[in-house]
Design a protein around this motif. Structure first.
Motif, short mmCIF file in Angstrom:
data_model
loop_
_atom_site.label_atom_id
_atom_site.label_comp_id
_atom_site.label_asym_id
_atom_site.label_seq_id
_atom_site.Cartn_x
_atom_site.Cartn_y
_atom_site.Cartn_z
N VAL B 243 35.79 42.69 30.58
CA VAL B 243 37.20 42.67 30.95
C VAL B 243 37.93 43.59 29.99
O VAL B 243 37.97 43.33 28.78
CB VAL B 243 37.78 41.25 30.86
N PRO B 244 38.49 44.70 30.48
CA PRO B 244 39.17 45.62 29.56
C PRO B 244 40.44 45.01 29.00
O PRO B 244 41.07 44.18 29.66
CB PRO B 244 39.50 46.84 30.43
N PRO B 245 40.84 45.41 27.76
CA PRO B 245 42.12 44.91 27.24
C PRO B 245 43.26 45.36 28.13
O PRO B 245 43.21 46.44 28.73
CB PRO B 245 42.21 45.55 25.84
N GLY B 246 44.29 44.52 28.23
CA GLY B 246 45.45 44.87 29.06
C GLY B 246 45.20 44.67 30.55
O GLY B 246 45.81 45.34 31.37
N THR B 247 44.34 43.74 30.88
CA THR B 247 44.08 43.42 32.30
C THR B 247 45.19 42.51 32.82
O THR B 247 45.52 41.53 32.17
CB THR B 247 42.71 42.72 32.45
N SER B 248 45.75 42.85 33.98
CA SER B 248 46.82 41.97 34.51
C SER B 248 46.37 41.19 35.74
O SER B 248 45.31 41.45 36.30
CB SER B 248 48.09 42.77 34.82
N ALA B 249 47.23 40.26 36.13
CA ALA B 249 46.94 39.40 37.29
C ALA B 249 46.78 40.24 38.55
O ALA B 249 47.40 41.29 38.69
CB ALA B 249 48.06 38.38 37.47
#
Lengths: 105, 306
Positions: B243-249
């Protein structure tokens, strides 16, 4: 003995069903197939070619055409119209399915 | 043979005119045709109506049907004496026939001269399968009752069970054909076919769109913001997902070729649809940290609304 479905059953298979096979599978006469091609309900792979070939999916359309003609007692022009609407409904259902798949529960 | 009251099925009197019968059928067809109907048992009811209409709209068949007399629907019965001689059906065959077969056959035998080749009937079956069945391929058993013709051309119902292999990657709405496995042809006619309509059953975890699969992946706010690596269950076993950093909904994280197999020898993708899960209750310490974060952060997700 386990029966294996035709390889041709996959939607992605290239069109290679000759006209005669389509007639046999659907119960439509040659004239009726020609009429449905004229109305755009059936589409041969190469309309300009001497010998037509159809995709497996055409069998489904042709069988539906025969069924609708018998069950609603329509002539083929009406049937072609119905098929066009049913196609549109199919497309909408596919869109809905895609949307629902992407929507969290 | 079980009796069916065709007049009752169409909702008309026994002495209804041809026009009345046609109108009655058309009204019912609009209501119960499977392609346009919203009714629950549309398909079964339509089959009955179509059978009734096919018999009653033909003057000769209707006359033959009327001669059967009135019986109780659903009850076993035999045609009255003399019926078979008048309408050319061999008496012994009645037990192995359906009322529908009886009248369908009637038309055939009225023709003079040698009958031509008759192609066997086609059969359509809806086959529900699970996503696992599609992923692995499966075998299904069909119990059918197909129509065959004996030496005299009389139809009879024959129970058959058929095993069919559903290949890997069969998707919802796909049609598979078993050529020559339908009703037997007569007089040198070819056998009919069986069409299998694949219906993918709903799954507790996955949702299918063609060969692609989707599932919901809840993440904590810190996992989504900082990024992480998690183990994901797939149909072929557990897989690690970054999961990359800064993943949003609502973001879709793709696991390539982990969906359903496709005919090209590859596969669709598996997509994790990210959801941010918020803890319903925070401890005092967690609250304090969140407030500190709120004070320090300049992130404004509603900039476009200002």
């Amino acid at each position: 003995m386990t029966n294996v479905p035709d390889e041709a059953s996959s939607y992605e298979q290239p069109a290679r069903l000759p006209l005669h096979d389509l007639m046999e599978a659907s119960g439509l006469s040659k004239y009726e197939v020609l009429e449905l091609v004229e109305y755009g309900a059936l589409v041969p792979a190469e309309p300009m070619a001497g010998q037509w070939s159809f995709s497996f999916r055409s069998i489904t359309v042709a069988r539906a055409a025969r069924r609708l003609r018998e069950e609603f007692e329509l002539e083929l022009h009406g049937v072609a119209l119905l098929l066009a609407y049913m196609d549109r409904i199919s497309d909408l259902e596919a869109e809905l399915c895609a949307l629902r798949a992407r929507t969290p529960r | 043979m079980k009796f069916k009251d065709y007049y009752q099925i169409l909702g008309v009197d026994r002495n209804a005119s041809d026009e009345d019968i046609k109108k009655a059928y058309r009204k019912l067809a609009r209501k119960y045709h499977p392609d346009v109907s919203k009714e629950k048992d549309a398909e079964a009811r339509f089959k009955d109506m179509a059978e009734a209409y096919a018999t009653l709209k033909d003057p000769e068949k209707r006359a033959a049907y009327d001669q059967l007399g009135t019986q109780q629907p659903g009850e076993d019965f035999r045609p009255p004496p003399g019926w078979s001689t008048q309408f050319g059906e061999s008496a012994g065959a009645f037990d192995e026939m359906d009322l529908a077969d009886l009248f369908a056959g009637l038309a055939g035998r009225r023709r003079r001269g040698a009958p031509g080749p008759i192609r066997g009937g086609d059969y359509e079956v809806t086959v529900p399968i699970s996503i696992e069945d599609s992923f692995n391929g499966t075998e299904i058993r069909l119990d059918l009752s197909t129509t065959e013709f004996d030496e005299n051309g009389a139809p009879r119902r024959v129970p058959r069970n058929i095993t069919a292999r559903i290949p890997k990657g069969a998707i919802d709405g796909q049609v598979l054909r078993l050529t020559g496995q339908g009703g037997k042809g007569a007089n040198g006619g070819s056998n009919g076919d069986i069409y299998l309509n694949i219906a993918l059953l709903p799954h507790a975890r996955y949702r299918a769109d063609g060969h692609d699969l989707y599932f919901d992946l809840p993440l904590t706010p810190w996992e989504a913001a900082l990024g992480t690596e998690i183990e994901i269950p797939t149909l072929a076993g557990a897989v690690k997902l970054k999961v990359p950093p800064g993943t949003s909904a609502n973001q879709q994280l793709r696991l390539s070729r982990r969906g359903l197999p496709n005919p090209q020898g590859s596969a669709g993708n598996l997509y994790a649809i990210v959801q941010i899960a918020i803890p319903p209750k925070l401890t005092d310490r967690e609250q304090a940290l969140m407030k500190e974060l709120a004070a320090v952060s300049t992130f404004n997700p509603r900039r476009h609304l200002d």
